[in-house]
Write a protein that holds these residues in place. Sequence first.
Motif, PDB file in Angstrom:
ATOM      1  N   GLN A   1       0.827  -1.202   0.000  1.00 57.49           N
ATOM      2  CA  GLN A   1       0.000   0.000   0.000  1.00 57.49           C
ATOM      3  C   GLN A   1       0.861   1.251   0.000  1.00 57.49           C
ATOM      4  O   GLN A   1       0.554   2.230  -0.689  1.00 57.49           O
ATOM      5  CB  GLN A   1      -0.942   0.018   1.211  1.00 57.49           C
ATOM      6  CG  GLN A   1      -2.014  -1.061   1.194  1.00 57.49           C
ATOM      7  CD  GLN A   1      -1.571  -2.332   1.860  1.00 57.49           C
ATOM      8  OE1 GLN A   1      -0.385  -2.653   1.882  1.00 57.49           O
ATOM      9  NE2 GLN A   1      -2.513  -3.073   2.422  1.00 57.49           N
ATOM     10  N   ASP A   2       1.944   1.210   0.771  1.00 58.34           N
ATOM     11  CA  ASP A   2       2.844   2.357   0.800  1.00 58.34           C
ATOM     12  C   ASP A   2       3.469   2.572  -0.570  1.00 58.34           C
ATOM     13  O   ASP A   2       3.520   3.694  -1.066  1.00 58.34           O
ATOM     14  CB  ASP A   2       3.929   2.136   1.855  1.00 58.34           C
ATOM     15  CG  ASP A   2       4.778   3.377   2.067  1.00 58.34           C
ATOM     16  OD1 ASP A   2       4.515   4.102   3.039  1.00 58.34           O
ATOM     17  OD2 ASP A   2       5.678   3.612   1.235  1.00 58.34           O
ATOM     18  N   LEU A   3       3.913   1.487  -1.185  1.00 52.32           N
ATOM     19  CA  LEU A   3       4.530   1.598  -2.500  1.00 52.32           C
ATOM     20  C   LEU A   3       3.553   2.117  -3.545  1.00 52.32           C
ATOM     21  O   LEU A   3       3.945   2.771  -4.505  1.00 52.32           O
ATOM     22  CB  LEU A   3       5.088   0.231  -2.928  1.00 52.32           C
ATOM     23  CG  LEU A   3       6.316  -0.242  -2.166  1.00 52.32           C
ATOM     24  CD1 LEU A   3       6.565  -1.722  -2.413  1.00 52.32           C
ATOM     25  CD2 LEU A   3       7.540   0.576  -2.576  1.00 52.32           C
ATOM     26  N   ALA A   4       2.291   1.827  -3.379  1.00 51.33           N
ATOM     27  CA  ALA A   4       1.287   2.295  -4.335  1.00 51.33           C
ATOM     28  C   ALA A   4       0.853   3.733  -4.083  1.00 51.33           C
ATOM     29  O   ALA A   4       0.001   4.255  -4.783  1.00 51.33           O
ATOM     30  CB  ALA A   4       0.074   1.375  -4.293  1.00 51.33           C
ATOM     31  N   GLY A   5       1.395   4.369  -3.077  1.00 53.69           N
ATOM     32  CA  GLY A   5       1.112   5.782  -2.865  1.00 53.69           C
ATOM     33  C   GLY A   5       0.074   6.088  -1.821  1.00 53.69           C
ATOM     34  O   GLY A   5      -0.368   7.231  -1.716  1.00 53.69           O
ATOM     35  N   ALA A   6      -0.315   5.093  -1.033  1.00 51.22           N
ATOM     36  CA  ALA A   6      -1.371   5.325  -0.056  1.00 51.22           C
ATOM     37  C   ALA A   6      -1.051   6.455   0.928  1.00 51.22           C
ATOM     38  O   ALA A   6      -1.918   7.304   1.178  1.00 51.22           O
ATOM     39  CB  ALA A   6      -1.674   4.037   0.695  1.00 51.22           C
ATOM     40  N   PRO A   7       0.143   6.501   1.515  1.00 48.78           N
ATOM     41  CA  PRO A   7       0.407   7.578   2.487  1.00 48.78           C
ATOM     42  C   PRO A   7       0.276   8.970   1.879  1.00 48.78           C
ATOM     43  O   PRO A   7      -0.246   9.882   2.519  1.00 48.78           O
ATOM     44  CB  PRO A   7       1.848   7.298   2.934  1.00 48.78           C
ATOM     45  CG  PRO A   7       2.050   5.857   2.671  1.00 48.78           C
ATOM     46  CD  PRO A   7       1.280   5.582   1.423  1.00 48.78           C
ATOM     47  N   GLU A   8       0.735   9.126   0.631  1.00 45.29           N
ATOM     48  CA  GLU A   8       0.633  10.435   0.003  1.00 45.29           C
ATOM     49  C   GLU A   8      -0.817  10.803  -0.264  1.00 45.29           C
ATOM     50  O   GLU A   8      -1.208  11.970  -0.154  1.00 45.29           O
ATOM     51  CB  GLU A   8       1.433  10.445  -1.303  1.00 45.29           C
ATOM     52  CG  GLU A   8       2.940  10.352  -1.111  1.00 45.29           C
ATOM     53  CD  GLU A   8       3.489  11.554  -0.358  1.00 45.29           C
ATOM     54  OE1 GLU A   8       2.920  12.657  -0.500  1.00 45.29           O
ATOM     55  OE2 GLU A   8       4.476  11.392   0.383  1.00 45.29           O
ATOM     56  N   LEU A   9      -1.617   9.806  -0.625  1.00 50.04           N
ATOM     57  CA  LEU A   9      -3.029  10.085  -0.849  1.00 50.04           C
ATOM     58  C   LEU A   9      -3.713  10.491   0.446  1.00 50.04           C
ATOM     59  O   LEU A   9      -4.532  11.425   0.472  1.00 50.04           O
ATOM     60  CB  LEU A   9      -3.708   8.852  -1.449  1.00 50.04           C
ATOM     61  CG  LEU A   9      -3.316   8.504  -2.885  1.00 50.04           C
ATOM     62  CD1 LEU A   9      -3.894   7.151  -3.280  1.00 50.04           C
ATOM     63  CD2 LEU A   9      -3.791   9.581  -3.852  1.00 50.04           C
ATOM     64  N   LEU A  10      -3.396   9.790   1.522  1.00 47.89           N
ATOM     65  CA  LEU A  10      -3.968  10.170   2.818  1.00 47.89           C
ATOM     66  C   LEU A  10      -3.475  11.550   3.256  1.00 47.89           C
ATOM     67  O   LEU A  10      -4.235  12.343   3.817  1.00 47.89           O
ATOM     68  CB  LEU A  10      -3.616   9.125   3.872  1.00 47.89           C
ATOM     69  CG  LEU A  10      -4.336   7.777   3.746  1.00 47.89           C
ATOM     70  CD1 LEU A  10      -3.847   6.806   4.807  1.00 47.89           C
ATOM     71  CD2 LEU A  10      -5.841   7.965   3.847  1.00 47.89           C
ATOM     72  N   HIS A  11      -2.206  11.823   2.990  1.00 49.41           N
ATOM     73  CA  HIS A  11      -1.668  13.143   3.316  1.00 49.41           C
ATOM     74  C   HIS A  11      -2.426  14.221   2.545  1.00 49.41           C
ATOM     75  O   HIS A  11      -2.754  15.286   3.092  1.00 49.41           O
ATOM     76  CB  HIS A  11      -0.173  13.183   2.980  1.00 49.41           C
ATOM     77  CG  HIS A  11       0.447  14.524   3.215  1.00 49.41           C
ATOM     78  ND1 HIS A  11       0.844  14.940   4.470  1.00 49.41           N
ATOM     79  CD2 HIS A  11       0.739  15.546   2.354  1.00 49.41           C
ATOM     80  CE1 HIS A  11       1.358  16.154   4.384  1.00 49.41           C
ATOM     81  NE2 HIS A  11       1.308  16.545   3.105  1.00 49.41           N
TER      82      HIS A  11
ATOM     83  N   ALA B   1     -11.424  21.333  -1.460  1.00 52.10           N
ATOM     84  CA  ALA B   1     -10.925  20.058  -1.982  1.00 52.10           C
ATOM     85  C   ALA B   1     -11.318  18.911  -1.065  1.00 52.10           C
ATOM     86  O   ALA B   1     -11.711  17.834  -1.531  1.00 52.10           O
ATOM     87  CB  ALA B   1      -9.407  20.126  -2.153  1.00 52.10           C
ATOM     88  N   ARG B   2     -11.218  19.142   0.251  1.00 54.71           N
ATOM     89  CA  ARG B   2     -11.608  18.086   1.194  1.00 54.71           C
ATOM     90  C   ARG B   2     -13.091  17.770   1.059  1.00 54.71           C
ATOM     91  O   ARG B   2     -13.506  16.609   1.105  1.00 54.71           O
ATOM     92  CB  ARG B   2     -11.296  18.534   2.622  1.00 54.71           C
ATOM     93  CG  ARG B   2     -11.502  17.435   3.670  1.00 54.71           C
ATOM     94  CD  ARG B   2     -11.677  17.995   5.071  1.00 54.71           C
ATOM     95  NE  ARG B   2     -12.921  18.739   5.209  1.00 54.71           N
ATOM     96  CZ  ARG B   2     -13.003  20.044   5.443  1.00 54.71           C
ATOM     97  NH1 ARG B   2     -11.897  20.770   5.580  1.00 54.71           N
ATOM     98  NH2 ARG B   2     -14.178  20.650   5.533  1.00 54.71           N
TER      99      ARG B   2
ATOM    100  N   VAL C   1       0.399  12.335  -7.075  1.00 54.37           N
ATOM    101  CA  VAL C   1       1.202  12.171  -5.868  1.00 54.37           C
ATOM    102  C   VAL C   1       2.148  11.005  -6.099  1.00 54.37           C
ATOM    103  O   VAL C   1       2.351  10.559  -7.224  1.00 54.37           O
ATOM    104  CB  VAL C   1       0.302  11.938  -4.636  1.00 54.37           C
ATOM    105  CG1 VAL C   1      -0.565  13.153  -4.388  1.00 54.37           C
ATOM    106  CG2 VAL C   1      -0.549  10.691  -4.794  1.00 54.37           C
ATOM    107  N   HIS C   2       2.758  10.501  -5.026  1.00 60.30           N
ATOM    108  CA  HIS C   2       3.719   9.398  -5.125  1.00 60.30           C
ATOM    109  C   HIS C   2       3.135   8.229  -5.909  1.00 60.30           C
ATOM    110  O   HIS C   2       2.013   7.805  -5.669  1.00 60.30           O
ATOM    111  CB  HIS C   2       4.102   8.930  -3.718  1.00 60.30           C
ATOM    112  CG  HIS C   2       5.035   7.748  -3.708  1.00 60.30           C
ATOM    113  ND1 HIS C   2       6.365   7.857  -4.021  1.00 60.30           N
ATOM    114  CD2 HIS C   2       4.813   6.442  -3.437  1.00 60.30           C
ATOM    115  CE1 HIS C   2       6.928   6.660  -3.934  1.00 60.30           C
ATOM    116  NE2 HIS C   2       5.999   5.785  -3.579  1.00 60.30           N
ATOM    117  N   GLY C   3       3.886   7.727  -6.857  1.00 56.74           N
ATOM    118  CA  GLY C   3       3.438   6.596  -7.642  1.00 56.74           C
ATOM    119  C   GLY C   3       2.542   6.974  -8.798  1.00 56.74           C
ATOM    120  O   GLY C   3       1.820   6.132  -9.321  1.00 56.74           O
ATOM    121  N   LYS C   4       2.546   8.263  -9.194  1.00 60.92           N
ATOM    122  CA  LYS C   4       1.747   8.724 -10.326  1.00 60.92           C
ATOM    123  C   LYS C   4       0.253   8.525 -10.100  1.00 60.92           C
ATOM    124  O   LYS C   4      -0.508   8.344 -11.047  1.00 60.92           O
ATOM    125  CB  LYS C   4       2.172   7.997 -11.614  1.00 60.92           C
ATOM    126  CG  LYS C   4       3.586   8.320 -12.093  1.00 60.92           C
ATOM    127  CD  LYS C   4       3.677   9.739 -12.625  1.00 60.92           C
ATOM    128  CE  LYS C   4       5.047  10.012 -13.227  1.00 60.92           C
ATOM    129  NZ  LYS C   4       5.166  11.370 -13.756  1.00 60.92           N
TER     130      LYS C   4
END
Length: 656
Positions: free
Chosen positions: A328-338, A347-348, A403-406
Amino acid sequence: MHEGNGRSEKAALAELRRRLGDGLARRRWTKTQLARQAELGRTTVSEAFQDGKPAPSEQTVAALAHALRLDVEELLDLRRSAAAAPAVAGSAASGADDAGPGRPIGHWDPHDLEVHPAGPALPATRTTDRPRARMLPGYVQREHDQVLAQAVAEAAAGSSRMVVLAGSSSTGKTRACWEAVQPLAATGWRLWHPFDPTRAEAALDALHRVEARTVVWLNEAQHYLGDREHGERIAAALHHLLVTPERGPVLVLGTLWPEYAHQYRALPSPGAPDPHSRVRELLAGRTLTVPESFDASALATASELAQNGDTLLADALTRADKHGRLTQDLAGAPELLHQLHNATPPARALLEAAMDARRLGVGLLLPQAFLTDAAVDYLTDAEYDDLTGAWVEHAYAELTRPVHGKQSALRTTTLRPTRRPVPPTEPGTSSPPPAGPTVRLADYLEQHGRTTRSHLCPPASFWHAAHTHLTHPDDLHNLTQAADARLRRRWAHHLRHRAADRGSSNALCELARLREEAGDQEGAEALYRKASKHGDPFALVRLAWMWIKAGDLEGAEAAYREAAEHGDPSALGELARMREETGDREGAEAAYREAAEHGDPSALVGLARLREENGDPEGAEALYREAADYGGGSPTRLLPYGLDPDGTPTPQWTPS
């Protein structure tokens, strides 16, 4: 081939396509309509008209000529002259019309097969201005990879196999499938990923052309197996492919979220329609669970790879080494949550409206106009007062930024044009596509919303925007149920009527049920008739019951049979019971047999009861056993013969 011959062959192929095009124009058909009339696949028909493709086969030309009422022999002569016409670079010189779908595994980029990017594209080299292929992190094998490897080995040895990985978003399902097929690449296997014009249509169109030594790639298998119109037929075609030795070996690989896997495995309530009977049979014994996180052993292997220079894994382990959600981290989950937690208020609000829409049953493509109007009540009074005239443009620009991971929180999408005729409906019941641009919510944020917002009810602006902007009948019906469950009765009422106006058979049936409860049998029958025009089996069964009460047994029988044709084999059991009640025991037995042959095991119980009443206890016992084997028997039915539902002897007993 001489140059002159080449020109002649090209001219013959051009003339063949010109005549086919003129015939199509005269008939005023689309190519999809022509495919149905000619009983050909849509892709086959499309390529027959497409410049740069090889000449269509003689069978294809003959079928098209008959459908378009053209001179068959003249077109076949043109086809023979054009048979050797060259195709565009990279196409087969001959026989391409008969080639199976797909291309060699080694020709695929894993990201084109929907393996999540784990990093940005590498910069261009000095010799080319195109970015180099994106890197994949080192792969860490886990327990499910061993099962996959076994299936691949058996396929390579000549036995067709199917494995569907079930797991939450971004748990590594697709990457596991990609790694598993690599041994097949060296032996010339092909891979086919059906997705155009839609996944379900592409699969149904070409599954019959899949050749041996092919991997059928069904990533996000709910888009195939869960398709309301084609899902059961796709499941049947896959089952036929797997159990037909002369077509193998093939390897079918798919992925599913757990909620879809559970939905397809669930048995229907007694008497309710069974929309996934073939899918359930197909997935039985072929589903493999992928865990949410890496265990200690897998994390240790990932750490070793990171220490040996894998920078992507090293970066992800700085955040995921505690909870183990590495993929999940590699797929960009943290950046999406951020991005969600740090978004501007407008936006929210858009993201929260999108998460609510998806968790309550709105489709993948969310109209921007709907989200914009829905977002208003997600803002506080102070936030609303701070809005500027350009807030919409700024908010969407913020959320569509990668974000991270395009990946991005919202991805702008483009609706494909309709390529098939719309079924006939009454005036005012059409379901046009949403007007204006649409967006798709990131998978991880969708699942995050299902978890974190499950206890929340959307505000009034959400329901108003849904009623104003949404047009798809399934979306409207799903929101009707959601509004009812949250005691938003007025919105449920208006959404139900809008869904019915757009052709939702579920909404029509619900309105009919309400009419029945109010004593308006005539109004209920009219609504059930409308729903039956969409092939709704429940509506057809209800009509049959009404017509039985009215004494129209012939009409009831026709309705039961039509319900069975539209996927409800239990309707044949109802037909059998109707015949029993009218004294036609021979006809009842025939209907019970037909129902059993169409996949209704409870019909075996009806047959057994008839045998029992006719004084044939041995025949009844055999049928009860068979029903128990299929899950259709009940303990009380089996007890007279001393059998448990699993067929084992049990002591006789009598109720005290």
